[in-house]
Design an enzyme around this catalytic site. Structure first.
Site, short mmCIF file in Angstrom:
data_model
loop_
_atom_site.label_atom_id
_atom_site.label_comp_id
_atom_site.label_asym_id
_atom_site.label_seq_id
_atom_site.Cartn_x
_atom_site.Cartn_y
_atom_site.Cartn_z
N LYS A 225 0.85 -1.20 0.00
CA LYS A 225 0.00 0.00 0.00
C LYS A 225 0.88 1.24 0.00
CE LYS A 225 -1.90 2.66 3.14
NZ LYS A 225 -1.86 3.91 2.40
N GLU B 100 9.49 0.51 10.80
CA GLU B 100 10.49 1.59 10.69
C GLU B 100 9.74 2.87 11.01
OE1 GLU B 100 13.57 1.00 10.14
OE2 GLU B 100 13.71 -0.79 8.90
N CYS C 142 13.36 10.14 8.12
CA CYS C 142 13.24 9.60 9.47
C CYS C 142 14.58 9.68 10.20
CB CYS C 142 12.72 8.17 9.43
SG CYS C 142 13.60 7.13 8.31
N GLU D 213 9.39 14.77 16.73
CA GLU D 213 9.82 14.66 15.32
C GLU D 213 9.01 15.69 14.53
OE1 GLU D 213 8.63 11.20 12.86
OE2 GLU D 213 10.73 11.09 12.29
N1 NAI Z 1 9.61 7.04 9.47
C1 NAI Z 1 9.30 7.68 8.37
O1 NAI Z 1 9.96 7.55 7.37
C2 NAI Z 1 8.06 8.52 8.35
C3 NAI Z 1 7.61 9.19 9.46
N2 NAI Z 1 6.47 9.93 9.39
C4 NAI Z 1 6.08 10.68 10.60
O2 NAI Z 1 4.67 10.69 10.73
C5 NAI Z 1 4.17 12.01 10.77
C6 NAI Z 1 2.79 12.07 10.18
O3 NAI Z 1 2.81 11.65 8.82
P1 NAI Z 1 1.63 10.71 8.29
O4 NAI Z 1 1.53 10.78 6.83
O5 NAI Z 1 0.39 11.02 9.06
O6 NAI Z 1 2.22 9.27 8.69
P2 NAI Z 1 1.49 7.90 8.74
O7 NAI Z 1 2.22 7.03 9.66
O8 NAI Z 1 0.03 8.15 8.98
O9 NAI Z 1 1.61 7.35 7.22
C7 NAI Z 1 2.50 6.37 6.77
C8 NAI Z 1 1.73 5.26 6.05
O10 NAI Z 1 0.86 4.63 6.98
C9 NAI Z 1 -0.47 4.56 6.46
N3 NAI Z 1 -1.41 4.58 7.58
C10 NAI Z 1 -1.99 5.66 8.15
N4 NAI Z 1 -2.84 5.27 9.14
C11 NAI Z 1 -2.78 3.92 9.19
C12 NAI Z 1 -3.40 2.95 10.01
N5 NAI Z 1 -4.25 3.28 10.97
N6 NAI Z 1 -3.09 1.64 9.81
C13 NAI Z 1 -2.21 1.27 8.87
N7 NAI Z 1 -1.60 2.16 8.04
C14 NAI Z 1 -1.88 3.47 8.20
C15 NAI Z 1 -0.54 5.76 5.54
O11 NAI Z 1 -1.60 5.60 4.62
C16 NAI Z 1 0.83 5.73 4.91
O12 NAI Z 1 0.84 4.77 3.87
C17 NAI Z 1 5.23 12.82 10.06
O13 NAI Z 1 5.19 14.16 10.44
C18 NAI Z 1 6.47 12.13 10.53
O14 NAI Z 1 6.81 12.60 11.80
C19 NAI Z 1 5.75 10.03 8.24
C20 NAI Z 1 6.16 9.40 7.10
C21 NAI Z 1 7.38 8.64 7.06
N1 BAL Z 2 16.47 7.78 3.98
C1 BAL Z 2 15.41 6.88 3.79
C2 BAL Z 2 14.70 6.52 5.07
C3 BAL Z 2 13.80 7.61 5.54
O1 BAL Z 2 14.25 8.71 5.78
O2 BAL Z 2 12.60 7.40 5.67
#
Ligand code: NAI
Ligand code: BAL
Length: 506
Positions: free
Chosen positions: A192, A268, A302, A406
């Protein structure tokens, strides 16, 4: 019949492409069962690009059935060498289509084409080459001699049907970190993409099919996380789930696994990674690394080094030079076309993220009354999209929300430390443990830090230069498990132990 393709033109690069808009199940694009769609927006302009089909629980079921049938009937009987051949075919196709894939990342995620999106594709090529070569190497078990009449051996076997949920900050790269590893290990996949960056993965599906992967081996279910993501996490016929995104949602995924079939979980999640600068460091080099480590990809990493601690003796000099570098190398003003070479810091992904980051900046300024430097005025004049100038807060107390949360934007906090013990205590004072960086010429101090910091990655005299051959993942609330390197395949394999009794008497 809903529209399952649209033509996309990218005049800046003279690229025209046929963009798939459907779910991808059994190697075919198809409409969602309820016909709902999601509109995707160009973050550089705030304007809609197109709408794609949005999956629901029923579609997830259909994709799981396709993946299960493909695993049972075809993929589990396909040799590891043949899996490597499919991945090599895919590699060749990505090479041919890399400009188109990078252009889609720029259009849909706002990544500067020349400095960011092409970099993502370079990484995707490297990791596809690595995983293609690893398919027939990392799935080997061991023989374990026990007694005169007994030995055991282990088999490394795929989980079966794997679900993967990926975020929007590296839409295709994050998908490929997971997809290629799971396929090399012999699993079938339902993946997804994030609801705001689904285009590149849907286009990528055309390459999966052309590469020869049998129907059902890779299935793509674009849609909302709370619906499709949750349906995947709680599905009773999915054997493993791998998630990248926020720590909060990572917790939901873990909980859903616990409440359903205890599927294996890799997470992650978030980070607030520290960078330490000691007085003996090469200051100019440290600043270049740290600036890239927070401002690259508009801070949406991240592993971004979003907390910087500098030894007090060089603190003022560091702050002055850091601001100069940010202004000179990373300014945003007037550079609002991510297809233009001059654009280095693109927009953040969405109006939601823009507002979230803006509220942290306002809190820092107004509520916490912190010293703040921005490379240009904010809001930025003339920008239609979600552009935020690199922002540096200095002398930030450890208790500040800006230092603990974050922020996931081009916003960094800088503070002082006195000595090694002080620096380590500050660096470890976080619920996260994804990455860290240390700048010093003292080899002993550098390796003490590598030993003492509670983080999955330590960079010594660099930052954020990850490599696809090296394991990646977090301590503490930054995650569970590892991806990339040999771990990128291992994480999709489980071990079976076989006991052999040679005794003639019992
Ligand atoms: N570790 C990383 O690489 C990332 C961290 N984040 C963090 O999250 C914060 C918020 O961003 P969001 O887009 O809201 O992140 P999110 O965690 O909601 O989104 C990431 C993925 O999870 C999916 N998702 C959302 N709710 C879900 C649920 N209940 N069950 C399963 N999958 C679900 C989303 O559709 C997307 O594909 C950012 O400000 C950042 O701090 C966001 C994206 C990447
Ligand atoms: N640099 C790829 C991993 C991440 O920042 O989400």
């Amino acid at each position: 019949m809903p529209t399952l393709y649209t033509d996309i033109e990218i005049p800046q690069l003279k690229i025209s492409l046929k963009q798939p808009l459907g779910l991808f199940i059994n190697n075919e694009f198809c409409p969602s069962s309820d016909g709902k769609t999601i509109e995707t927006v160009n973050p550089a302009t705030g304007e809609p690009i197109t709408s794609f089909q949005a999956a629901n629980e029923k579609d997830v079921d259909k994709a799981v059935k396709a993946a299960r049938a493909a695993f049972d009937n075809v993929w589990s009987k396909t040799s590891s060498e043949q899996r490597g051949i499919y991945l090599s075919n895919l590699l060749k196709l990505i090479e041919e289509e890399q400009d188109t894939l990078a252009a889609l990342e720029t259009l849909d995620a706002g990544k500067p084409y020349h400095s960011n999106a092409k970099g993502d594709l370079a990484q995707i090529l490297q990791l596809t080459r690595y995983f293609a070569g690893s398919a027939d190497k990392f799935d080997k078990g061991a023989t374990i001699p026990l007694t005169f009449n007994k030995f055991a051996y282990t088999l490394k076997v795929p989980f079966g049907v794997v679900a993967q949920i990926v975020p929007w900050n590296y839409p295709l790269a994050m998908a490929c970190w997971k997809l290629q590893g799971a396929l090399a290990a012999g699993n079938t996949v339902i993946i997804k993409p994030a609801e705001n960056t689904s285009l590149s993965l849907l286009y990528f599906a055309t390459l999966i099919k052309k590469a020869g992967f049998p129907p059902g081996v890779v299935n793509i279910v674009p849609g909302y996380g709370s619906l499709v993501g949750q349906a995947l996490a709680s599905h009773m016929d999915i054997d493993k789930i791998s998630f990248t995104g926020s720590t909060k949602v990572g917790g939901f995924v873990l909980e859903a696994s616990g409440q359903s079939n205890l599927k294996d979980v890799t997470l992650e999640c978030g980070g607030k990674s520290p960078a330490l600068v000691f007085e003996d460091a090469d200051l100019d080099k440290a600043i270049d690394w740290i600036a890239a480590g927070i401002f690259y990809n508009s801070g949406q990493n991240c592993t971004a080094n979003s907390r910087v601690y500098v030894q007090s003796s060089i603190y003022d000099k560091f702050v002055e030079k850091f601001k100069e570098t940010a202004k000179k190398e990373w300014d945003v003003a007037g550079k609002f076309d991510p297809f233009d070479e001059k654009c280095i810091v693109g927009p953040v992904i969405s109006s939601t993220q823009y507002d979230r980051i803006k509220s942290y900046i306002e809190r820092g300024k107004k509520e916490e009354k912190l010293d703040m430097f921005q490379t240009s005025e904010f809001p930025i004049g003339g920008a239609k999209g979600y552009f935020i100038p690199p922002t540096i807060f200095t002398d930030v107390p450890q208790t500040s929300k800006l230092l603990q949360d974050e922020i996931f934007g081009p916003v960094v906090v800088v503070s002082k430390f006195t000595n090694y013990d002080d620096a380590l205590k500050l660096a470890n004072d976080t619920c996260y443990g994804l990455a860290s960086a240390v700048f010093t010429k003292d080899v002993k101090k550098a390796h003490m830090f590598a030993r003492d910091i509670k983080a999955g990655t330590v960079w010594i005299n660099s930052s954020n230069d990850e490599d696809v051959t090296v394991p990646f993942g977090g301590f503490k609330m930054s995650g569970i498990g590892r991806e990339l390197g040999q771990s990128g395949v291992d994480t999709y394999l489980q071990t079976k132990a076989v006991h052999i009794n040679l005794s003639l008497d019992n």
